[in-house]
Motif scaffolding. Structure first.
Motif, PDB file in Angstrom:
ATOM      1  N   ALA A 151      54.344  -0.392  -5.233  1.00 45.18           N
ATOM      2  CA  ALA A 151      53.540  -1.341  -4.453  1.00 45.18           C
ATOM      3  C   ALA A 151      52.551  -0.599  -3.563  1.00 45.18           C
ATOM      4  N   ASN A 152      52.988   0.538  -3.007  1.00 47.52           N
ATOM      5  CA  ASN A 152      52.085   1.331  -2.169  1.00 47.52           C
ATOM      6  C   ASN A 152      50.997   2.009  -2.993  1.00 47.52           C
ATOM      7  N   PHE A 153      51.337   2.471  -4.198  1.00 46.81           N
ATOM      8  CA  PHE A 153      50.310   3.038  -5.073  1.00 46.81           C
ATOM      9  C   PHE A 153      49.209   2.011  -5.325  1.00 46.81           C
ATOM     10  N   ILE A 154      49.619   0.785  -5.627  1.00 47.36           N
ATOM     11  CA  ILE A 154      48.648  -0.275  -5.905  1.00 47.36           C
ATOM     12  C   ILE A 154      47.850  -0.602  -4.647  1.00 47.36           C
ATOM     13  N   TYR A 155      48.518  -0.609  -3.500  1.00 52.47           N
ATOM     14  CA  TYR A 155      47.827  -0.868  -2.237  1.00 52.47           C
ATOM     15  C   TYR A 155      46.758   0.191  -1.979  1.00 52.47           C
ATOM     16  N   LEU A 156      47.070   1.435  -2.291  1.00 51.64           N
ATOM     17  CA  LEU A 156      46.146   2.530  -2.016  1.00 51.64           C
ATOM     18  C   LEU A 156      44.951   2.545  -2.959  1.00 51.64           C
ATOM     19  N   TYR A 157      45.167   2.162  -4.209  1.00 54.92           N
ATOM     20  CA  TYR A 157      44.118   2.370  -5.210  1.00 54.92           C
ATOM     21  C   TYR A 157      43.530   1.081  -5.790  1.00 54.92           C
ATOM     22  N   ALA A 158      43.997  -0.069  -5.344  1.00 55.55           N
ATOM     23  CA  ALA A 158      43.461  -1.322  -5.875  1.00 55.55           C
ATOM     24  C   ALA A 158      42.994  -2.208  -4.723  1.00 55.55           C
ATOM     25  N   TRP A 166      47.866  -7.525 -10.260  1.00 50.60           N
ATOM     26  CA  TRP A 166      49.075  -6.752 -10.572  1.00 50.60           C
ATOM     27  C   TRP A 166      50.332  -7.562 -10.268  1.00 50.60           C
ATOM     28  N   PHE A 167      50.309  -8.328  -9.184  1.00 44.07           N
ATOM     29  CA  PHE A 167      51.461  -9.173  -8.850  1.00 44.07           C
ATOM     30  C   PHE A 167      51.816 -10.081 -10.030  1.00 44.07           C
ATOM     31  N   TRP A 168      50.813 -10.760 -10.570  1.00 45.80           N
ATOM     32  CA  TRP A 168      51.061 -11.687 -11.675  1.00 45.80           C
ATOM     33  C   TRP A 168      51.340 -10.947 -12.980  1.00 45.80           C
TER      34      TRP A 168
END
Length: 381
Positions: A151-158, A166-168
């Motif tokens: 979740a943090n990777f996605i927060y940082l790069y998306a 990504w959630f869906w």
């Protein structure tokens, strides 16, 4: 109720965030209260009274065998959701202070590894070295670590839109995968314990033993939709931290979203049953909706209206939540409770002594946490 405002010195003592959301620690503490010993109070009340009322509450503080939902199922995903809520305040704050994304990725990976190792420690005895096939590697803390990390990777790069995408993607993809696959010898879409694909995949890839022999409720494969639980927290935390809406409107947005999630959960349940063991997509929506509603309530009452004093009890728990979770590996809490309050249980006598001792069990743990709180001693992961 009277409003209570913390001093600046109090505001920056949390191990989780730099900017203070009193409600975040309070809700985390409310969540942990139930596995700290709160549930045993109600189990004891149901036992000694035989009351259907207390019996129903006690039943809600247990897990269903497979499909279905009890409120006790919310504890684990709510904690993961709150870890996501804290992300814009912790990881986001470090970005604002000039840390590079690469540095933060390494920090997040480190936290995940620590949580995985702590989870293995909690699950297994430390008195002797066991062979690998006798070790349970999957754990509550391990799932939190892995889901929090992604979740943090996605927060940082998306950006925000891609975070929602990504959630869906995780929960829709997981639904379709389990709907059209199965363990060998079972029809596609089989969702029984031996027949579903997620449990079968864990039997193939997870080393050591599974909690239920052929299935582990914290298995690796079903961690995929758990990432969405963490991401939902990230989205909620971002709204609270950076949204331009009035604070009261933010709480309303969270509440409305929570209600919509619960409706979607009930509809999805018709095809993909709510099931904590498999962390099904309908389960993600169910616990996501309840988590959003609880966050909206705690945030509005505590941070918007300013009524904080009533939540101090929970805040003390919430600021050392992981420490109290793993503490039973090092502290015999039953022995400590008997040492301090055994006389009280004897004085009360049967049958209500078990209720009194259940309350005292919580009191002993809380006083330990309060001592650490006063010393500003927090376990940082």
């Amino acid at each position: 109720m009277t409003a209570k405002t913390d001093s600046p010195a109090d505001i920056n003592t949390s191990p989780f965030t730099y900017e203070r959301l009193y409600s975040l620690d309070a809700l985390r503490g409310f969540d942990m209260f139930w596995i700290l010993g709160g549930e045993e109070i109600f189990h004891a009340l149901a036992k000694v009274t035989g009351s259907p009322f207390w019996g129903r509450i006690s039943n809600q503080l247990t897990h269903p065998d497979w499909n279905g939902f009890h409120l006790y199922d919310l504890i684990f995903p709510l904690f993961l959701f709150l870890a996501g809520v804290a992300t814009p305040y912790s990881t986001g704050r470090e970005l604002e202070k000039g840390a590079s994304k690469g540095q933060l990725v390494l920090r997040v990976i480190k936290r995940a590894v620590i949580l995985i190792l702590l989870g293995i420690l909690v699950n297994n005895t430390i008195k002797e070295l066991k062979p690998i096939h006798e070790i349970r590697f999957a754990s509550v803390l391990g799932r939190i670590g892995i889901a929090y990390m992604f979740a943090n990777f996605i927060y940082l790069y998306a950006n925000r839109k891609w975070q929602i995408a990504w959630f869906w993607l995780f929960i829709v993809g997981y639904w379709l995968l389990l709907k059209f696959t199965s363990a060998p010898g079972y029809l596609p879409g089989d969702l029984t314990m031996p027949g579903n694909f997620a449990s079968y995949a864990d039997r193939l890839i997870l080393p050591g033993k599974l909690y239920l022999g052929i299935h582990d409720p914290e298995g690796l494969f079903s961690t995929i939709p758990a990432i969405s639980t963490g991401l939902l927290g990230v989205l909620a935390g971002t709204l609270l931290k950076t949204g331009h809406q009035h604070q009261g409107r933010k709480a309303l947005i969270l509440a409305v979203a929570g209600a919509l999630f619960l409706i979607i959960a009930q509809v999805w349940n018709l095809d993909f049953p709510i099931n904590k063991n498999l962390w099904t997509s309908s389960f993600v929506m169910q616990v996501g909706g309840l988590s959003l509603l609880l966050l909206a309530f705690f945030y509005y009452v505590i941070d918007v209206l300013g009524y904080q004093s009533w939540a101090f009890f929970f805040k003390v728990i919430g600021m050392n939540s992981i420490l109290i979770y793993i503490s039973s590996k090092f502290i015999n809490w039953n022995y400590a409770t008997a040492g301090f309050f055994g006389w009280l249980g004897d004085w009360v006598g049967k049958p209500y002594n078990i209720v009194v001792m259940a309350v005292c069990f919580v009191v002993v743990k809380w006083m330990f946490l309060y001592f650490l709180y006063r010393k500003k001693a927090f376990l940082k992961v």
